[in-house]
Design an enzyme around this catalytic site. Structure first.
Site, mmCIF file in Angstrom:
data_model
loop_
_atom_site.group_PDB
_atom_site.id
_atom_site.type_symbol
_atom_site.label_atom_id
_atom_site.label_comp_id
_atom_site.label_asym_id
_atom_site.label_seq_id
_atom_site.Cartn_x
_atom_site.Cartn_y
_atom_site.Cartn_z
ATOM 1 N N GLY A 14 0.735 -1.271 -0.078
ATOM 2 C CA GLY A 14 -0.036 0.009 0.139
ATOM 3 C C GLY A 14 0.845 1.308 -0.261
ATOM 4 O O GLY A 14 0.395 2.372 -0.421
ATOM 5 N N ASP A 64 -6.933 1.880 6.815
ATOM 6 C CA ASP A 64 -7.256 1.114 7.996
ATOM 7 C C ASP A 64 -5.664 0.211 8.390
ATOM 8 O O ASP A 64 -5.609 -0.889 7.911
ATOM 9 C CB ASP A 64 -8.221 0.215 8.117
ATOM 10 C CG ASP A 64 -8.561 -0.496 9.475
ATOM 11 O OD1 ASP A 64 -8.418 0.176 10.487
ATOM 12 O OD2 ASP A 64 -8.795 -1.790 9.445
ATOM 13 N N CYS A 115 -6.720 0.099 15.638
ATOM 14 C CA CYS A 115 -7.263 -0.288 16.795
ATOM 15 C C CYS A 115 -6.296 -0.287 17.900
ATOM 16 O O CYS A 115 -6.273 -1.377 18.633
ATOM 17 C CB CYS A 115 -7.886 -1.625 16.471
ATOM 18 S SG CYS A 115 -6.666 -3.081 15.848
HETATM 19 C C1 LIG Z 1 -6.044 -3.832 10.842
HETATM 20 S S1 LIG Z 1 -5.755 -4.737 9.576
HETATM 21 C C2 LIG Z 1 -7.121 -4.369 8.216
HETATM 22 C C3 LIG Z 1 -8.304 -4.850 8.915
HETATM 23 C C4 LIG Z 1 -9.563 -4.587 7.806
HETATM 24 N N1 LIG Z 1 -9.611 -3.273 7.333
HETATM 25 C C5 LIG Z 1 -10.898 -5.012 8.140
HETATM 26 O O1 LIG Z 1 -11.648 -4.225 8.702
HETATM 27 O O2 LIG Z 1 -11.113 -6.339 8.155
HETATM 28 C C6 LIG Z 1 -4.484 -4.124 8.753
HETATM 29 C C7 LIG Z 1 -4.214 -4.836 7.391
HETATM 30 O O3 LIG Z 1 -2.999 -4.031 6.922
HETATM 31 C C8 LIG Z 1 -2.083 -5.212 6.113
HETATM 32 N N2 LIG Z 1 -0.865 -4.511 5.678
HETATM 33 C C9 LIG Z 1 0.415 -4.478 6.316
HETATM 34 N N3 LIG Z 1 1.069 -3.829 5.614
HETATM 35 C C10 LIG Z 1 0.702 -3.557 4.550
HETATM 36 C C11 LIG Z 1 1.287 -2.509 3.506
HETATM 37 N N4 LIG Z 1 2.364 -2.495 3.374
HETATM 38 N N5 LIG Z 1 0.234 -2.322 2.354
HETATM 39 C C12 LIG Z 1 -0.792 -2.974 2.455
HETATM 40 N N6 LIG Z 1 -1.564 -3.546 3.550
HETATM 41 C C13 LIG Z 1 -0.766 -3.893 4.389
HETATM 42 C C14 LIG Z 1 -1.915 -6.373 6.883
HETATM 43 O O4 LIG Z 1 -1.877 -7.341 6.100
HETATM 44 C C15 LIG Z 1 -3.549 -6.371 7.596
HETATM 45 O O5 LIG Z 1 -4.407 -7.033 6.676
#
Ligand SMILES: C[S@@+](CC[C@H](N)C(=O)[O-])C[C@H]1O[C@@H](n2cnc3c(N)ncnc32)[C@H](O)[C@@H]1O
Lengths: 269, 372
Positions: free
Chosen positions: B226, B243, B298
């Site tokens: 991302g 998020d 969170c």
């Molecule tokens: C808090 S969770 C998201 C929860 C989701 N929005 C939901 O409501 O079900 C954070 C997510 O960010 C992802 N993540 C971590 N680093 C990332 C990156 N560099 N780019 C995109 N996603 C990433 C993780 O794999 C994880 O699934």
């Protein structure tokens, strides 16, 4: 003491006759008022079977011998009608045993008035419980006496439960025997203890001491946690609202229930 | 020994607790014990109602005493018509001086809450649990269980008819699902860098949304990093949800497996604020001018919440010439104070803080609007 013994002898013969002959007269002679005597007579005549009623006089005699007055005798018999039917030698044995365990005249009288059920507990059961407190929990003789005086109901508690409660407070809360006695721990149910402790612990206000007995925060004394009513506990110790604590207790009840179902209970070895 | 025997000396959950005691004890002061006991006790869920399922879930849940928190709002708490916004001033940090928003129609009012997003919760103090959702005759599940407070960032995003929406860190998909419930998105782009988690996300979407709504014209699922989004697709989306991964406070206190506080993940944990700021910045770049971005976590951590927003806003302006406005969400959160406990007076953003009587959160959210 002498006079009560003679009273005992004087009255032991009518007790062998059918219970219908237990007249008001005898009760009045023993010092009960008219109303008390009638009340007693009423109760006794309702007792099922001659065998039950036949021990009434010996029981009354034994209770008077402890120095209790008629109205407290009546009150405690009300609390524990089983005492009417305890056989005389057993009753005497039980009282003697409590004396041997260190309960002096004043104490024994107060204990019996507060918890008359203690005289329905067989000597053998008392010995087992005392042995348990001495050997498994390492209370001193004096501490055991104090426990019996402050929390006589400990004698009728399930030993497994008792061990669990002791271990919880000893290991989990890090509290030593002296503190336990001082706080009258055994007056409280395991749930009461666990609720208050885990609430404090999860709020960050109580810590299990490490091997050296040290904690980062200063734990409140067991006495200040247990010997206060819920409101005082919440405002002075836990610094929380009643709503929070109410939800917490319901959550804990469910959590523990589920742990037990999973067999996750700590095993005694 | 019985109580201490088999535990490792400092399991990650213990390390997390020590860390929180040190930081949140200071941050939250007298409130911390109440938040702490809530975090360490069973959390509450909300049932995100699935409009696409034919199961009679709504009636069933209402019969159990649940209510849709989005409609169960405080009558007195309607947002004021003249919404005020916190404006980012020049300088180091975000200024809290209030200035009237000139972007008409962008104001949040209860009427603009999506009429289709429904999330059912049991009342305050009620600890009843939800049963697992049942599939209808087409196999679509009646509701999705999630932290009810997680629905707030989706509502705050305020998606309008035909919008082009990006969910930058979407897996396992609870918030994507909530966004889809609004039934007005033109195109939804869901992304998560983790391939295994995007696989799970697809499964979730297929258990809740009919196939005809998951076509290539309506939805795209990707597994990009991302942080690179600003390089891929700039100035594109009307709405962006960021998020981010965070210390997931509740999870870190409960589960030793896969715990961010385990010793071997210390480096990763320390770098979280940096990653979060990069993700937010990428989300900002992905939004179109006038577009809106919601940042959410969170965790209760200031370093991962406000500081990240400040850093990203600063960097957007300094390095990319993008000017942003922090949208005041207080009138919005005010409506839901019957259901959630909000942190009072945060300088930037809003936060649901856990409490035993309403054990949701923690959820932090901050809404930004691109001015340029
Ligand atoms: C808090 S969770 C998201 C929860 C989701 N929005 C939901 O409501 O079900 C954070 C997510 O960010 C992802 N993540 C971590 N680093 C990332 C990156 N560099 N780019 C995109 N996603 C990433 C993780 O794999 C994880 O699934």
């Amino acid at each position: 003491l002498c006079s009560s013994t003679s009273l005992h002898h004087e009255l032991s013969s009518p007790s062998k006759k059918p219970d219908t002959e237990l007249s008001l007269r005898i009760f009045l002679d023993m010092g009960f008022t008219d109303t008390q005597a009638e009340q007693l007579h009423d109760t006794v005549s309702k007792l099922r079977g001659g065998s039950a009623a036949k021990h009434v006089l010996s029981t009354l005699t034994a209770l008077f011998a402890l120095g209790l007055n008629p109205s407290s005798v009546l009150k405690l018999l009300d609390k524990c009608p089983e005492l009417y039917s305890v056989k005389e030698p057993q009753l005497q044995q039980r009282i003697d045993n409590l004396r041997k365990l260190g309960l002096g005249e004043g104490s024994i009288q107060r204990v019996v008035a507060y918890y008359p059920q203690i005289l329905t507990v067989p000597v053998k059961t008392v010995k087992t419980a005392v042995g348990f407190l001495r050997e498994k929990c390492l209370f001193t003789v004096q501490q055991v006496t104090d426990i019996l005086r402050d929390s006589p109901a400990v004698l009728t508690e399930n030993l497994g439960q008792l061990e669990y409660k002791f271990q919880y407070v000893y290991f989990r809360m890090g509290v030593k025997q002296g503190e336990m006695v001082k706080s009258r721990l055994f007056r409280f149910t395991l749930d009461e203890v666990r609720h208050r402790h885990s609430f404090l612990e999860r709020r960050g206000l109580y810590q299990t001491p490490d091997k050296k007995g040290q904690t980062v925060i200063l734990n409140p004394k067991l006495d200040s946690i247990l010997s206060v009513d819920q409101n005082t506990f919440l405002t002075d110790v836990a610094l929380a609202s009643a709503e929070e604590y109410d939800v917490f207790k319901r959550l804990m009840a469910r959590e523990w229930h589920e742990q037990e179902q999973e067999g996750g209970r700590i095993e005694a070895d | 020994e019985k109580w201490a025997a088999t535990r490792a000396k400092y399991p990650p959950t213990t390390l997390a607790l020590q860390h929180f005691d040190a930081t949140y004890g200071v941050q939250l002061g007298q409130q911390w014990p109440s938040v702490r006991v809530a975090l360490l006790s069973e959390r509450k869920y909300g049932a995100l109602f699935n409009n696409f399922s034919h199961d009679a879930a709504l009636a069933d849940l209402e019969a159990l005493g649940c209510r849709d928190f989005i409609r169960d709002i405080d009558a007195e708490a309607q947002p004021c018509p003249e919404q005020e916004s916190k404006v980012v001033a020049e300088g180091e940090s975000i200024c809290v001086s209030m200035k009237k928003s000139d972007a008409d129609g962008q104001q949040l009012s209860p009427l603009q809450l999506s009429p289709h997003i429904k999330c059912l919760v049991f009342p305050r103090g009620d600890i009843t649990r939800f049963k697992p959702a049942k599939p209808d005759m087409l196999g679509l599940l009646g509701y999705y269980l999630m932290d009810a407070a997680s629905v707030l960032p989706c509502l705050a995003l305020n998606v309008q008819e035909g919008h082009n929406v990006l969910d930058l860190c979407a897996a396992p998909g609870g918030k994507s699902l909530a966004l889809l419930q609004s039934q007005c998105i033109g195109f939804l782009c869901v992304n998560d860098s983790s391939v295994s988690r995007t696989t799970r996300l697809k499964k979730v979407l297929h258990s809740y949304v009919p196939k005809q709504l998951l076509t290539d014209e309506k939805l795209r699922v990707t597994s990009f990093d991302g942080t690179k989004w600003g390089e891929i697709e700039r100035n594109t989306f009307d709405r962006v949800l960021v998020d981010v991964p965070c210390t997931t406070d509740r999870h870190s206190l409960m589960e030793d497996d896969n715990n961010i506080f385990s010793k071997i993940r210390t480096g990763e944990r320390r770098k979280l604020p940096q990653l979060q700021a990069e993700l937010l910045l990428a989300g900002i770049q992905a939004a179109c001018p006038g577009g809106e971005i919601v940042y959410s976590t969170c965790t209760l951590s200031q370093n991962q919440n406000m500081s990240v927003v400040e850093q990203a806003v600063h960097s957007a302006r300094e390095n990319h010439g993008i000017h942003l406005q922090v949208v005041d969400l207080q009138p919005f959160t005010h409506m839901f104070r019957k259901t959630f406990n909000f942190a009072p007076d945060l300088p930037v953003g809003e936060m649901v803080i856990p409490h035993l009587t309403a054990n949701f959160g923690p959820i932090y959210m901050c809404k930004l609007r691109r001015l340029t």
